[in-house]
Write a protein that holds these residues in place. Sequence first.
Motif, PDB file in Angstrom:
ATOM      1  N   GLN A  23       0.824  -1.201   0.000  1.00 37.99           N
ATOM      2  CA  GLN A  23       0.000   0.000   0.000  1.00 37.99           C
ATOM      3  C   GLN A  23       0.868   1.265   0.000  1.00 37.99           C
ATOM      4  N   GLN A  24       1.954   1.263   0.775  1.00 39.11           N
ATOM      5  CA  GLN A  24       2.855   2.414   0.777  1.00 39.11           C
ATOM      6  C   GLN A  24       3.487   2.607  -0.603  1.00 39.11           C
ATOM      7  N   PHE A  25       3.849   1.492  -1.246  1.00 45.10           N
ATOM      8  CA  PHE A  25       4.420   1.575  -2.582  1.00 45.10           C
ATOM      9  C   PHE A  25       3.418   2.172  -3.566  1.00 45.10           C
ATOM     10  N   LEU A  26       2.171   1.707  -3.509  1.00 43.29           N
ATOM     11  CA  LEU A  26       1.134   2.228  -4.408  1.00 43.29           C
ATOM     12  C   LEU A  26       0.845   3.701  -4.120  1.00 43.29           C
ATOM     13  N   ASP A  27       0.868   4.088  -2.837  1.00 44.29           N
ATOM     14  CA  ASP A  27       0.685   5.500  -2.491  1.00 44.29           C
ATOM     15  C   ASP A  27       1.808   6.342  -3.080  1.00 44.29           C
ATOM     16  N   GLY A  28       3.021   5.830  -3.010  1.00 46.25           N
ATOM     17  CA  GLY A  28       4.160   6.539  -3.589  1.00 46.25           C
ATOM     18  C   GLY A  28       4.040   6.674  -5.095  1.00 46.25           C
ATOM     19  N   ILE A  29       3.595   5.622  -5.763  1.00 46.60           N
ATOM     20  CA  ILE A  29       3.385   5.675  -7.213  1.00 46.60           C
ATOM     21  C   ILE A  29       2.321   6.719  -7.539  1.00 46.60           C
ATOM     22  N   ALA A  30       1.202   6.686  -6.809  1.00 46.14           N
ATOM     23  CA  ALA A  30       0.123   7.637  -7.068  1.00 46.14           C
ATOM     24  C   ALA A  30       0.594   9.070  -6.858  1.00 46.14           C
ATOM     25  N   PHE A  31       1.318   9.319  -5.774  1.00 46.80           N
ATOM     26  CA  PHE A  31       1.800  10.664  -5.504  1.00 46.80           C
ATOM     27  C   PHE A  31       2.798  11.111  -6.560  1.00 46.80           C
ATOM     28  N   GLN A  44       2.989  10.403  -9.610  1.00 42.95           N
ATOM     29  CA  GLN A  44       2.405  10.653 -10.929  1.00 42.95           C
ATOM     30  C   GLN A  44       1.950  12.093 -11.109  1.00 42.95           C
ATOM     31  N   VAL A  45       1.737  12.831 -10.026  1.00 42.82           N
ATOM     32  CA  VAL A  45       1.307  14.224 -10.150  1.00 42.82           C
ATOM     33  C   VAL A  45       2.488  15.182 -10.149  1.00 42.82           C
ATOM     34  N   THR A  46       3.695  14.661 -10.138  1.00 44.25           N
ATOM     35  CA  THR A  46       4.888  15.494 -10.123  1.00 44.25           C
ATOM     36  C   THR A  46       5.688  15.256 -11.396  1.00 44.25           C
ATOM     37  N   PRO A  47       6.509  16.215 -11.769  1.00 46.75           N
ATOM     38  CA  PRO A  47       7.396  15.968 -12.915  1.00 46.75           C
ATOM     39  C   PRO A  47       8.428  14.895 -12.555  1.00 46.75           C
ATOM     40  N   GLY A  48       8.680  14.018 -13.464  1.00 53.54           N
ATOM     41  CA  GLY A  48       9.682  12.973 -13.237  1.00 53.54           C
ATOM     42  C   GLY A  48       9.245  11.951 -12.210  1.00 53.54           C
ATOM     43  N   PRO A  49       8.137  11.222 -12.460  1.00 58.41           N
ATOM     44  CA  PRO A  49       7.594  10.311 -11.442  1.00 58.41           C
ATOM     45  C   PRO A  49       8.558   9.231 -10.974  1.00 58.41           C
ATOM     46  N   ILE A  50       9.377   8.697 -11.859  1.00 55.87           N
ATOM     47  CA  ILE A  50      10.310   7.645 -11.453  1.00 55.87           C
ATOM     48  C   ILE A  50      11.346   8.215 -10.492  1.00 55.87           C
ATOM     49  N   LEU A  51      11.777   9.431 -10.749  1.00 54.66           N
ATOM     50  CA  LEU A  51      12.760  10.061  -9.880  1.00 54.66           C
ATOM     51  C   LEU A  51      12.176  10.321  -8.492  1.00 54.66           C
ATOM     52  N   VAL A  52      10.927  10.749  -8.452  1.00 55.72           N
ATOM     53  CA  VAL A  52      10.288  11.035  -7.170  1.00 55.72           C
ATOM     54  C   VAL A  52      10.077   9.745  -6.378  1.00 55.72           C
ATOM     55  N   ILE A  53       9.670   8.677  -7.043  1.00 54.72           N
ATOM     56  CA  ILE A  53       9.419   7.425  -6.328  1.00 54.72           C
ATOM     57  C   ILE A  53      10.721   6.842  -5.794  1.00 54.72           C
ATOM     58  N   ALA A  54      11.844   7.061  -6.475  1.00 54.40           N
ATOM     59  CA  ALA A  54      13.137   6.577  -5.975  1.00 54.40           C
ATOM     60  C   ALA A  54      13.488   7.275  -4.666  1.00 54.40           C
ATOM     61  N   THR A  55      13.262   8.571  -4.601  1.00 57.92           N
ATOM     62  CA  THR A  55      13.520   9.332  -3.372  1.00 57.92           C
ATOM     63  C   THR A  55      12.592   8.862  -2.262  1.00 57.92           C
ATOM     64  N   PHE A  56      11.318   8.660  -2.589  1.00 52.23           N
ATOM     65  CA  PHE A  56      10.314   8.233  -1.612  1.00 52.23           C
ATOM     66  C   PHE A  56      10.672   6.863  -1.028  1.00 52.23           C
ATOM     67  N   ILE A  57      11.009   5.916  -1.886  1.00 53.99           N
ATOM     68  CA  ILE A  57      11.341   4.570  -1.416  1.00 53.99           C
ATOM     69  C   ILE A  57      12.603   4.598  -0.555  1.00 53.99           C
ATOM     70  N   ALA A  58      13.618   5.346  -0.986  1.00 57.43           N
ATOM     71  CA  ALA A  58      14.850   5.431  -0.197  1.00 57.43           C
ATOM     72  C   ALA A  58      14.561   6.022   1.179  1.00 57.43           C
ATOM     73  N   GLN A  59      13.726   7.037   1.237  1.00 57.84           N
ATOM     74  CA  GLN A  59      13.390   7.665   2.519  1.00 57.84           C
ATOM     75  C   GLN A  59      12.606   6.701   3.405  1.00 57.84           C
ATOM     76  N   LYS A  60      11.610   6.012   2.847  1.00 57.63           N
ATOM     77  CA  LYS A  60      10.780   5.093   3.635  1.00 57.63           C
ATOM     78  C   LYS A  60      11.608   3.941   4.197  1.00 57.63           C
ATOM     79  N   VAL A  61      12.418   3.341   3.370  1.00 57.43           N
ATOM     80  CA  VAL A  61      13.208   2.187   3.799  1.00 57.43           C
ATOM     81  C   VAL A  61      14.244   2.609   4.847  1.00 57.43           C
ATOM     82  N   THR A  62      14.936   3.722   4.600  1.00 59.62           N
ATOM     83  CA  THR A  62      15.959   4.168   5.545  1.00 59.62           C
ATOM     84  C   THR A  62      15.337   4.609   6.864  1.00 59.62           C
ATOM     85  N   THR A  63      14.212   5.288   6.816  1.00 64.23           N
ATOM     86  CA  THR A  63      13.536   5.706   8.047  1.00 64.23           C
ATOM     87  C   THR A  63      13.088   4.497   8.852  1.00 64.23           C
ATOM     88  N   ALA A  64      12.560   3.483   8.178  1.00 61.63           N
ATOM     89  CA  ALA A  64      12.105   2.276   8.875  1.00 61.63           C
ATOM     90  C   ALA A  64      13.274   1.551   9.541  1.00 61.63           C
TER      91      ALA A  64
END
Length: 158
Positions: free
Chosen positions: A4-12, A14-34
């Motif tokens: 669900q967190q992954f899908l939320d990141g994908i959805a978010f 998609q509304v920004t320029p460069g969606p793949i770049l944004v999701i890479a930052t999001f995943i790195a932040q989520k995993v490192t924070t956890a």
Amino acid sequence: MSTQQFLDGIAFSQVTPGPILVIATFIAQKVTTAESGLVLGVVGALVGTAAIFTPPAILMVTASLVLEDIKQSPVVQAAMRGIRCGILGMIAVSALVILRVALPAWPEAVSASALAGYAGLLWPTVVLFVGSLVAMLKYRIDVVWIIPAAGLCGFFVF
């Protein structure tokens, strides 16, 4: 990271320029924070961002030096045709994976009666897709206007 967190990141993303770049930052932040806490989560996001931007930047600077030579190469042209096919396949598989998560009763959803239950949710999406496609192709409306308009429509419909 949960599905669900992954899908939320994908959805978010998609509304920004460069969606793949944004999701890479999001995943790195989520995993490192956890794993290591909030402070290192920010560091993880920065490292993830640098890791996703640095290789293409180096590749583009290097490739720009020989661009004219490689653009005319039959080997490069053949490789690009093959890469396009691979990318289409990867997008199709990704769509199926997301569809399995999005439709809670996936194995049963393949039947016509179960899909009919989802039709009430799907028709606005199809109308929005077709309308956006017509606006872009027939009326040549720039995607910069289509994305916020589709977002507003989605906000009011869903």
